[in-house]
Design a protein around this motif. Structure first.
Motif, PDB file in Angstrom:
ATOM      1  N   ARG A 163      -3.951  -0.464 -11.286  1.00  0.00           N
ATOM      2  CA  ARG A 163      -4.259   0.728 -11.459  1.00  0.00           C
ATOM      3  C   ARG A 163      -4.876   1.558 -10.311  1.00  0.00           C
ATOM      4  O   ARG A 163      -4.825   2.907 -10.412  1.00  0.00           O
ATOM      5  N   TYR A 164      -5.567   0.517  -9.545  1.00  0.00           N
ATOM      6  CA  TYR A 164      -5.633   1.783  -8.037  1.00  0.00           C
ATOM      7  C   TYR A 164      -3.840   2.052  -7.406  1.00  0.00           C
ATOM      8  O   TYR A 164      -4.309   2.528  -5.844  1.00  0.00           O
ATOM      9  N   GLY A 165      -2.913   1.689  -8.188  1.00  0.00           N
ATOM     10  CA  GLY A 165      -2.335   2.453  -7.404  1.00  0.00           C
ATOM     11  C   GLY A 165      -1.574   1.396  -6.266  1.00  0.00           C
ATOM     12  O   GLY A 165      -0.133   1.945  -5.770  1.00  0.00           O
ATOM     13  N   LEU A 169      -3.518   5.980  -1.620  1.00  0.00           N
ATOM     14  CA  LEU A 169      -3.473   6.403  -2.805  1.00  0.00           C
ATOM     15  C   LEU A 169      -4.316   5.609  -3.455  1.00  0.00           C
ATOM     16  O   LEU A 169      -4.966   5.953  -4.574  1.00  0.00           O
ATOM     17  N   SER A 170      -4.591   3.948  -3.017  1.00  0.00           N
ATOM     18  CA  SER A 170      -6.332   3.167  -3.595  1.00  0.00           C
ATOM     19  C   SER A 170      -7.266   4.396  -3.593  1.00  0.00           C
ATOM     20  O   SER A 170      -8.227   4.246  -4.538  1.00  0.00           O
ATOM     21  N   GLU A 177     -12.597   8.552  -8.182  1.00  0.00           N
ATOM     22  CA  GLU A 177     -12.870   9.444  -8.661  1.00  0.00           C
ATOM     23  C   GLU A 177     -13.757  10.648  -7.338  1.00  0.00           C
ATOM     24  O   GLU A 177     -13.886  11.959  -7.143  1.00  0.00           O
ATOM     25  N   SER A 178     -14.396  10.334  -6.568  1.00  0.00           N
ATOM     26  CA  SER A 178     -14.616  10.738  -5.296  1.00  0.00           C
ATOM     27  C   SER A 178     -14.276  11.471  -4.854  1.00  0.00           C
ATOM     28  O   SER A 178     -14.356  12.501  -4.011  1.00  0.00           O
ATOM     29  N   LEU A 179     -12.577  11.363  -4.926  1.00  0.00           N
ATOM     30  CA  LEU A 179     -11.467  12.446  -4.454  1.00  0.00           C
ATOM     31  C   LEU A 179     -10.762  12.630  -5.269  1.00  0.00           C
ATOM     32  O   LEU A 179     -10.733  14.058  -4.898  1.00  0.00           O
ATOM     33  N   GLY A 228       0.729  -1.025  -0.388  1.00  0.00           N
ATOM     34  CA  GLY A 228      -0.164  -0.026  -0.107  1.00  0.00           C
ATOM     35  C   GLY A 228       0.873   1.266   0.077  1.00  0.00           C
ATOM     36  O   GLY A 228       1.759   1.597   0.386  1.00  0.00           O
ATOM     37  N   ARG A 229       0.198   2.536  -0.514  1.00  0.00           N
ATOM     38  CA  ARG A 229       0.593   4.307  -0.482  1.00  0.00           C
ATOM     39  C   ARG A 229       0.252   4.388   0.142  1.00  0.00           C
ATOM     40  O   ARG A 229      -1.254   4.919   0.199  1.00  0.00           O
ATOM     41  N   VAL A 230       0.455   5.490   0.774  1.00  0.00           N
ATOM     42  CA  VAL A 230      -0.510   6.906   1.747  1.00  0.00           C
ATOM     43  C   VAL A 230       0.186   8.123   1.322  1.00  0.00           C
ATOM     44  O   VAL A 230       1.280   8.286   0.263  1.00  0.00           O
TER      45      VAL A 230
END
Length: 290
Positions: free
Chosen positions: A282-284, A224-225, A230-232, A100-102
């Protein structure tokens, strides 16, 4: 007999009932995992994947108390490891699915360039982060702020530790015991300086934290995910924290003990397929082997 009644009866006859795979998962997967599940269901029309999201720590606690589930996706490898040690996992099924990425997310209406310096701006009077007591992304957020020099550890007494709290590595911090809030254990003077007020606002999981940032605080340390959704992404911009600047989010999943049915193992295997990996990418997420 009406058609609808016949259809309902067929569901209860052997060979006609739809098989279900129940998954409990960290909230950073709330957009990526449904896409993976839908793709799997299209390939396996007789199987339904049921998803429940929450903080990894709370899900772990519920699993140890008898929560019914087939698979567990954690945002921190420590919780699957603990399930293994307690004999609550199918042997040999724990493996990584992502890193995961922050990000630091900032609402565009603040007029700030996202990045560490933005946190010192007088307009930033609240910061949303996941509760580090049980949420891995909250722990990553606190360690990132510490790395940036925006939090400084206090010399607080925590009985039973092998060394003083300020000398503990990130991995050695007893996060579950830090129930007094971040500022009970860290000095936030660099974040408070020059501001009329400042407060941390805690989400129960990283998904709720994103909603708090969007609706209230306007600034948050998020996954990041979620930030790429699009909501953010439509409402704000983000700065991606470098790898090594916070507690790593090594994410594992496993099959729960006694749950290795064919449909469960099929979804477990599909998570590692090129199609599923493409969704995570695709979600990072960073992926094993890449």
């Amino acid at each position: 007999m009406g058609r609808r009644l016949v259809a309902l009866l067929l569901l209860f006859l052997p060979g006609f009932a739809q098989k279900a795979v129940r998954v409990v998962a960290a909230s950073d997967l709330q957009y990526a995992l449904p896409e993976v599940a839908r793709a799997f269901e299209r390939k396996n029309p007789g199987v339904k994947v049921e998803l429940v999201f929450g903080s990894s720590g709370k899900l772990y606690a519920q699993l140890t108390q008898g929560l019914e589930a087939d698979l567990f996706f954690s945002a921190d490898k420590a919780y699957p490891e603990l399930l293994e040690r307690r004999g609550l996992a199918e042997p040999g099924t724990r493996k990584p699915y992502a890193l995961g990425r922050v990000v630091l997310w900032v609402d565009r209406r603040l007029g700030l360039e996202p990045g560490p310096e933005a946190l010192k701006d007088p307009r930033v009077t609240q910061l949303a982060l996941a509760n580090p007591v049980h949420a891995p992304y909250g722990r990553a957020a606190v360690t990132l702020l510490e790395h940036l020099g925006l939090l400084r550890r206090k010399d607080v007494p925590l009985p039973g530790l092998a060394k003083p709290f300020p000398l503990l590595s990130w991995e050695e911090i007893p996060w579950e015991r830090l129930t007094g809030g971040v500022e009970a254990y860290w000095d936030a003077t660099p974040l408070r300086q020059g501001k009329p007020r400042f407060a941390f606002v805690y989400g129960e999981n990283i998904s709720q934290t994103a909603q708090l940032a969007l609706a209230a605080t306007r600034v948050g340390l998020l996954a990041l995910s979620l930030a790429v959704h699009e909501s953010l992404s439509g409402a704000g911009a983000y700065w991606l924290a470098p790898l090594g600047s916070h507690l790593p989010l090594e994410q594992d999943y496993l099959v729960l003990k006694g749950r290795g049915r064919p449909e469960v193992l099929a979804f477990y295997a599909y998570v590692g397929s090129p199609e599923a990996r493409a969704v995570f990418r695709r979600y990072g997420f960073l992926l094993p082997g890449e």
